[in-house]
Design an enzyme around this catalytic site. Structure first.
Site, mmCIF file in Angstrom:
data_model
loop_
_atom_site.group_PDB
_atom_site.id
_atom_site.type_symbol
_atom_site.label_atom_id
_atom_site.label_comp_id
_atom_site.label_asym_id
_atom_site.label_seq_id
_atom_site.Cartn_x
_atom_site.Cartn_y
_atom_site.Cartn_z
ATOM 1 N N HIS A 50 67.068 33.068 -69.936
ATOM 2 C CA HIS A 50 65.730 33.211 -70.498
ATOM 3 C C HIS A 50 64.801 32.071 -70.104
ATOM 4 O O HIS A 50 63.585 32.132 -70.336
ATOM 5 C CB HIS A 50 65.816 33.309 -72.026
ATOM 6 C CG HIS A 50 64.804 34.240 -72.625
ATOM 7 N ND1 HIS A 50 63.532 34.401 -72.107
ATOM 8 C CD2 HIS A 50 64.860 35.076 -73.699
ATOM 9 C CE1 HIS A 50 62.857 35.267 -72.831
ATOM 10 N NE2 HIS A 50 63.647 35.703 -73.808
ATOM 11 N N ARG A 51 65.338 30.998 -69.525
ATOM 12 C CA ARG A 51 64.481 29.941 -68.997
ATOM 13 C C ARG A 51 63.748 30.408 -67.751
ATOM 14 O O ARG A 51 62.648 29.927 -67.426
ATOM 15 C CB ARG A 51 65.309 28.694 -68.649
ATOM 16 C CG ARG A 51 66.024 28.060 -69.814
ATOM 17 C CD ARG A 51 66.944 26.949 -69.322
ATOM 18 N NE ARG A 51 67.941 27.443 -68.369
ATOM 19 C CZ ARG A 51 68.824 26.675 -67.734
ATOM 20 N NH1 ARG A 51 68.811 25.354 -67.940
ATOM 21 N NH2 ARG A 51 69.702 27.198 -66.907
#
Length: 454
Positions: A427-428
């Site tokens: 999700h980064r």
């Protein structure tokens, strides 16, 4: 004649240690240049180390099953090499790289699987070569592409049960035989225990000098065993922990009507252009992932922590990883520049990757540099999962089993081939809309493979 000490070399993987799996020679054996001395297991692969000189084996300095550091002495040889003036240590150059050749002859290979050669050994004879295995296949009815496939897979056609209408051997016959032979060979060979991590009872651990295959069996009343964490298992556990605790995982999934994918697979199997290639739904899944990654490049990117701060590295190519369950543990070899391959070439690459992994011969180079991975959990009967991302990547896609289920089509309930596509993402690197769009694109291809023509 001079005494040479051979040290464990850095086999070009940047690794610091390896396990001595099996000695191919014994004290007193005569060896020549490029004769295999020992089989070692690194964190990534099994590697055979050949001798860089000729002579007589002196002493095996490390027992089978022992893990040693790079640079540690493992064997001495009384060399007959005229160029050797005195005792020396062979195995690494001053830069830590393995030496490429010996004075007696060029071509000594310390990386990979070595060069063939016969060792005057008291041990059992090596397994026959692929050419020897297919030598008795002359009288079998099979088309030229099938014979070539058998040669590539090392299959003896005379041992294959034909299923063709005229008594000929078909492509499926050869592939099935190769798959079964691989599994049965792994189960029956005495070296199996050394390759797959031997289970040793807590109450009676074997000494380091005893080969794992010779370790004493567990006592009849033993209720617990320990399994040494080393080799591939050690590398996998470290990588998964690093990934799970450094990359924030988010998973999404969707059900898919894959009926047209199954129809395409059936047509490709019947096509003469694919007669010598194994076709499965994984091929369409691979093409779908490549196509979808082009439309959402961030799933093919990577988070990189550098000295000047973090950055996201977007790759404009796809090194497609395929998670493979092997006797040695989980391996993730990848197909380099998969985006440039035709459907036929991609099918060949998948077939080669799978068979090589089953044999435990996946090279370190084939496991390095992946950009996105597919894990086919459907082969185990699983519908969906939340896989852990392979380190250095931002996404992994799971393909569930394909089975007939009731499905609504144009307002009517019909039996259709249905699967579930799921995936985990860093999700980064990628947000929810991007990962959802990517999974939706993969699902679209499985529902309508004709979109690949776009």
């Amino acid at each position: 004649m001079s005494t040479q000490t051979f040290v464990l070399p850095d086999v070009g993987e940047g690794l610091t240690e390896a396990e001595i799996v099996q000695w191919r020679v014994a004290a007193g054996d005569t060896v020549g240049v490029n004769d295999v001395l020992v089989e070692i297991e690194t964190a990534k692969s099994l590697v055979e180390l050949p001798s860089p000189f000729a002579g007589t084996v002196g002493e095996l300095l490390v027992g089978e099953g022992t893990t040693v550091d790079v640079g540690a002495p493992i064997i001495t040889i009384e060399a007959t090499d005229a160029a050797s003036a005195g005792p020396s240590t062979i195995g690494q150059t001053e830069h830590g790289a393995p030496e490429a050749a010996a004075a007696e002859g060029e071509g000594a290979v310390l990386v990979g699987y070595g060069t063939g050669g016969s060792v005057a050994s008291r041990r059992k004879k090596p397994a026959p070569s692929p050419a020897e295995r297919v030598a008795s296949s002359v009288g079998v009815v099979a088309k030229p592409p099938i014979r070539k496939l058998a040669r590539d897979l090392g299959v003896d056609l005379s041992a294959v049960t034909p299923s063709g209408p005229a008594g000929e051997v078909t492509r499926d016959d050869v592939v099935k035989h190769a798959s079964q032979a691989s599994v049965f060979r792994n189960l029956e060979t005495p070296e199996w225990g050394a390759v797959r991590e031997e289970s040793i009872p807590v109450s009676a651990p074997a000494p380091a000098s005893v080969a794992p295959a010779q370790a004493a069996p567990p006592a009849a009343d033993s209720r617990e065993e320990t399994i040494a964490v080393k080799g591939v298992r050690k590398a996998t556990s470290s990588a998964m922990v690093q990934s799970a605790y450094s990359a924030p995982h988010v998973s999404v999934w969707t059900d898919v009507d894959a009926t047209r994918t199954m129809e395409l697979v059936k047509r490709l199997k019947a096509s003469p252009d694919f007669a010598d290639v194994r076709i499965s739904p994984l091929l369409i899944m691979a093409r779908a992932v490549i196509w979808a990654a082009r439309r959402t490049p961030m799933v093919n990117a990577a988070w990189v922590d550098g000295a000047d701060g973090a950055e996201i590295r977007v790759r404009r190519y796809v090194n497609l990883g395929i998670a493979a369950a092997t006797p040695r543990g989980l391996l993730v070899p990848n197909i380099k520049d998969a985006q440039d391959l035709s459907m036929r070439d991609l099918a060949r690459a998948l077939e080669k990757l799978t068979l090589t992994a089953r044999e435990g011969k996946t090279s370190p180079a084939d496991q390095h540099g992946g950009t996105i991975t597919i894990t086919n959990i459907g082969v185990f009967g699983m519908d969906a999962g939340t896989p852990i991302i392979n380190p250095g990547e931002a996404g992994i896609v799971a393909m569930g089993t394909i089975r007939q289920k009731p499905w609504v089509v144009d307002g009517e309930v019909r039996p259709r081939f249905v699967t579930t596509v799921s995936g985990s993402f860093d999700h980064r690197v990628i947000d929810g809309d991007g990962m959802s769009r990517f999974i939706a694109d993969v699902a679209s291809i499985l529902e309508e493979p004709a979109l690949l023509l776009d």
